[in-house]
Design an enzyme around this catalytic site. Structure first.
Site, PDB file in Angstrom:
ATOM      1  N   HIS A  56      10.429   1.702   5.193  1.00  0.00           N
ATOM      2  CA  HIS A  56       9.966   2.301   3.948  1.00  0.00           C
ATOM      3  C   HIS A  56      10.847   3.511   3.637  1.00  0.00           C
ATOM      4  O   HIS A  56      11.061   4.365   4.496  1.00  0.00           O
ATOM      5  CB  HIS A  56       8.507   2.735   4.078  1.00  0.00           C
ATOM      6  CG  HIS A  56       7.593   1.625   4.494  1.00  0.00           C
ATOM      7  ND1 HIS A  56       7.229   0.613   3.640  1.00  0.00           N
ATOM      8  CD2 HIS A  56       6.990   1.358   5.683  1.00  0.00           C
ATOM      9  CE1 HIS A  56       6.433  -0.232   4.283  1.00  0.00           C
ATOM     10  NE2 HIS A  56       6.282   0.203   5.526  1.00  0.00           N
ATOM     11  N   ASN A  90       0.823  -1.208   0.000  1.00  0.00           N
ATOM     12  CA  ASN A  90       0.000   0.000   0.000  1.00  0.00           C
ATOM     13  C   ASN A  90       0.858   1.260   0.000  1.00  0.00           C
ATOM     14  O   ASN A  90       0.461   2.298  -0.535  1.00  0.00           O
ATOM     15  CB  ASN A  90      -0.937   0.010   1.202  1.00  0.00           C
ATOM     16  CG  ASN A  90      -2.185  -0.821   0.983  1.00  0.00           C
ATOM     17  OD1 ASN A  90      -2.736  -0.839  -0.115  1.00  0.00           O
ATOM     18  ND2 ASN A  90      -2.623  -1.516   2.000  1.00  0.00           N
TER      19      ASN A  90
END
Length: 274
Positions: free
Chosen positions: A227, A197
């Site tokens: 991330h 996502n």
């Protein structure tokens, strides 16, 4: 606030516990859309686990029943199929939706349907930042002429179990960090819907699904989910790196995702939004 939830898994349960600890958010009613045939069980669980919220509870199994409860705001946290099945109906009825399963936008036809439904109902699709930071800056730089956006997502091998990564590398036998996917954000979000996502969020804020480069990594030394993205524009170059703890009970999801949704709810009711 009259709140609607689509799904009652790890994210929804954690979110409700955080709401109970957030004085600014006062729930008048909570309606949860769950699986058909499970509403009685779900209703009892809500009462037993979240009675401290001090609001009325209802468990339903369709978008129409959810809308009948007149929610002010709906949070989707049930996966891509739930987006397909329920979110267009809710948007057409004029109710804003926080979409946690942002990777659903990787499917062109579904993205077009969601945008059309929101326009028809005069509603908004709110895309939370989720597990990554710097999305505000990335979106702000887009008009300045982004020339490249690259994202890397790194998680422990166990977080990639049950995905195509199992056929790309030997997850159980990894001794070092290994890149098992290189491609576009569209392919990443489509192939890894429960893990990527963030790639979709970065793509939507920046260059789009087909021009955002993605690398996915399995690292046996990783203690959480990392991330990182780099964006280059005509006015600035930025690099963002976030090291997240996994959400309790779901190693695939970063716990910061839930706090990101909580922020959207707080901004909905607070006199000052930030």
């Amino acid at each position: 606030m009259r709140l609607g939830l689509i799904g009652y898994g790890n994210i929804a349960g954690t979110l409700l516990r955080l709401i109970a600890e957030t004085p600014e958010i006062r729930l008048e009613a909570l309606t949860v859309l769950g699986l058909p045939g499970k509403t009685d069980e779900l209703g009892k669980d809500l009462e037993a686990s979240h009675g401290g919220l001090g609001c009325s509870f209802a468990a339903v199994s369709s978008a129409e029943e959810l809308l009948a409860a007149k929610p002010d705001f709906v949070v989707e946290c049930a996966g891509h199929q739930a987006v397909v099945s329920h979110v267009p109906t809710i948007l057409k009825a004029g109710v804003d939706v926080v979409l946690v399963s942002i990777g659903a936008f990787a499917h062109r036809e579904l993205e077009a349907e969601l945008r059309a439904a929101a326009e028809e109902g005069g509603a908004r699709i709110v895309l939370p930042a989720g597990a990554v930071g710097g999305i505000d800056l990335l979106a702000a730089l887009r008009p300045a002429g982004l020339t490249s956006v690259t994202y890397q997502g790194c998680k422990p091998p166990a977080a990639w179990a049950g995905t195509p990564a199992e056929t790309a590398v030997d997850l159980d036998g990894l001794k070092e960090a290994t890149v098992f996917f290189t491609g576009t954000a569209r392919d990443a979000a489509a192939q890894y819907p429960k893990n990527a996502n963030v790639a979709a969020t970065i793509a939507l804020a920046g260059l789009g699904f087909d021009d955002t480069k993605v690398e996915l990594i399995a690292d046996p030394a990783a203690s959480g989910n990392t991330h990182e993205f780099t964006a280059v524009s005509g006015v600035a170059r930025t690099s963002i790196r976030i090291e997240n703890l996994p959400s309790p009970g779901n190693i695939k999801t970063s716990v910061t995702t839930v706090y990101s949704v909580l922020r959207e709810l707080r901004n909905r009711v607070a006199p000052v939004a930030i």
